[in-house]
Write an enzyme that holds these catalytic residues in place. Structure first.
Site, PDB file in Angstrom:
ATOM      1  N   HIS A   1     117.278 -12.066  39.460  1.00  0.00           N
ATOM      2  CA  HIS A   1     116.346 -11.499  40.433  1.00  0.00           C
ATOM      3  C   HIS A   1     116.767 -10.085  40.830  1.00  0.00           C
ATOM      4  O   HIS A   1     115.921  -9.189  40.956  1.00  0.00           O
ATOM      5  CB  HIS A   1     116.273 -12.386  41.683  1.00  0.00           C
ATOM      6  CG  HIS A   1     115.360 -13.551  41.548  1.00  0.00           C
ATOM      7  ND1 HIS A   1     115.758 -14.736  40.986  1.00  0.00           N
ATOM      8  CD2 HIS A   1     114.065 -13.727  41.892  1.00  0.00           C
ATOM      9  CE1 HIS A   1     114.750 -15.594  40.992  1.00  0.00           C
ATOM     10  NE2 HIS A   1     113.710 -15.006  41.532  1.00  0.00           N
TER      11      HIS A   1
ATOM     12  N   GLY B   1     120.545  -9.724  48.710  1.00  0.00           N
ATOM     13  CA  GLY B   1     120.881  -8.612  47.833  1.00  0.00           C
ATOM     14  C   GLY B   1     119.708  -8.109  47.031  1.00  0.00           C
ATOM     15  O   GLY B   1     119.530  -6.890  46.880  1.00  0.00           O
ATOM     16  N   ASP B   2     118.887  -9.023  46.501  1.00  0.00           N
ATOM     17  CA  ASP B   2     117.740  -8.541  45.726  1.00  0.00           C
ATOM     18  C   ASP B   2     116.578  -8.113  46.623  1.00  0.00           C
ATOM     19  O   ASP B   2     115.817  -7.219  46.277  1.00  0.00           O
ATOM     20  CB  ASP B   2     117.306  -9.570  44.671  1.00  0.00           C
ATOM     21  CG  ASP B   2     116.711 -10.836  45.236  1.00  0.00           C
ATOM     22  OD1 ASP B   2     115.593 -10.779  45.761  1.00  0.00           O
ATOM     23  OD2 ASP B   2     117.338 -11.904  45.123  1.00  0.00           O
TER      24      ASP B   2
END
EC number: 6.5.1.4
Length: 354
Positions: free
Chosen positions: A316, A292-293
């Site tokens: 993050h 996701g990050d």
């Protein structure tokens, strides 16, 4: 010049890595202060310097403050220099983390196919293992049109390093957006359990523990083993680890991993990875939190609106969003969504270097 407080958010090397990539892509110089200021070993460390120097080589940048322990750095990118590169991190510093700086650049610049030969750590603490890059990140970036082939030549574990990886990147030109807000049905679960300079049973036990845990949830993974006969092991080692991944009918992959360490039972290593993968599956999120990050800078450069979900809003993820907004005029929002976190990215195309 953009000024960044390196102690913001999660306060780690990710701030620098994302800033380097977006600086090259947009042509905007930056100065970062308080680099890793809240860490026990503050300032730039060898693996961060490897990212800085690799970014500087590719972009013919002017750099000030690039030395071990430095708390501030100024980076002024020039024109992108296309070609193949050899990068030696010089320690067991993470190859995967250096790639986090270079992949966004190579995904969008008009350089054609580029090959990177990188020496360093492939399976080290506090970093994605190279198998996560090979089997999860590369696949998900292919959904955006980026072609990435990762060839693992030799593993490198902490503290000796010595790992070798060959990465070939074919740019997308224009990155495609991703719109996946549910996990979808699983096509299958796979994994790779490895042990180098260690008895083969370490890899076997890691895999069995993961299989046993997932089987109790009604999941049937197919986990491959990687180990070597004594006297025929080319690695410096010793070290072990396991990476698991699942592919959805929606096209994306989720992943989880765990690294062996002295005194840690192999069963714990396998179970940790299985628990992490199961948490994403149970939540029904489109991507695991690490992915996701990682997706943020790519999707902020994509041609169109993206939406996806993760399990948690991590520091993050929030930090990467903050850094992207400094360089790109992108509208990025997060919100709670069916007991998950939905990320929405509306890019406004930034100027790109040739």
């Amino acid at each position: 010049m953009i000024t960044i407080d390196g102690s913001m958010g999660e306060g780690g090397g990710q701030i620098l890595r994302t800033a380097l990539a977006l600086s090259i892509i947009t042509g905007k110089p930056f100065r970062i202060i308080n680099i890793r200021a809240r860490r026990s070993n503050p300032g730039l460390q060898p693996q961060h310097l490897a990212s800085v120097m690799a970014a500087a080589r590719i972009s013919n940048a002017k750099v000030d403050g690039a030395y071990k322990g430095s708390l501030s750095l100024t980076f002024e990118p020039g024109d992108v220099k296309c070609g193949d590169y050899s990068i030696d991190i010089g320690t067991a510093g993470s190859i995967s983390l250096v790639l986090q700086t270079l992949l966004p650049v190579l995904a969008v610049v008009n350089c054609g196919e580029v090959t990177l030969d990188i020496t360093g750590g492939t399976d080290v603490p506090k970093a994605p293992p190279i198998d996560y890059v090979r089997f999860v990140l590369a696949h998900n970036l292919s959904l955006m049109g980026v072609g990435i082939k990762v060839e693992l030549i030799r593993r490198g574990h902490y503290p000796r390093g010595g790992g070798k990886v060959k990465v070939t990147v074919k740019p997308a030109g224009r990155l495609k957006p991703i719109n996946i807000t549910e996990l979808g049905e699983l096509k299958g679960i796979w994994g790779l359990s490895h042990a180098v300079r260690l008895p083969s049973h370490v890899a076997v036990r890691q895999a069995k523990a993961a299989e046993d845990y997932l089987s109790k949830l009604g999941l049937k993974p197919s986990i491959s083993l990687e180990y070597y006969e004594q006297g025929k092991d080319p690695h410096l080692g010793p070290g072990s680890g396991i990476t698991l991944w699942a592919e959805s009918t929606n096209g994306q992959r989720i992943g989880a991993d765990s690294l062996g360490e002295r005194g840690k039972p192999a069963e714990d290593v396998g179970r940790e990875a299985a628990e992490a993968l199961a948490a994403v599956i149970n939540a029904g999120a489109a991507f695991d939190d690490h992915m996701g990050d990682m997706l943020i800078p790519f999707l902020a450069l994509a041609e169109g609106r993206s939406e996806y979900t993760v399990v948690n809003l991590t520091s993050h993820l929030s930090t990467n969003i903050s850094i992207v907004k400094l360089f790109l005029n992108a509208n990025i929002e997060t919100m709670n969504y069916n007991k998950k976190v939905k990320v929405t990215i509306n890019p406004i195309t930034a100027p790109r270097k040739p």
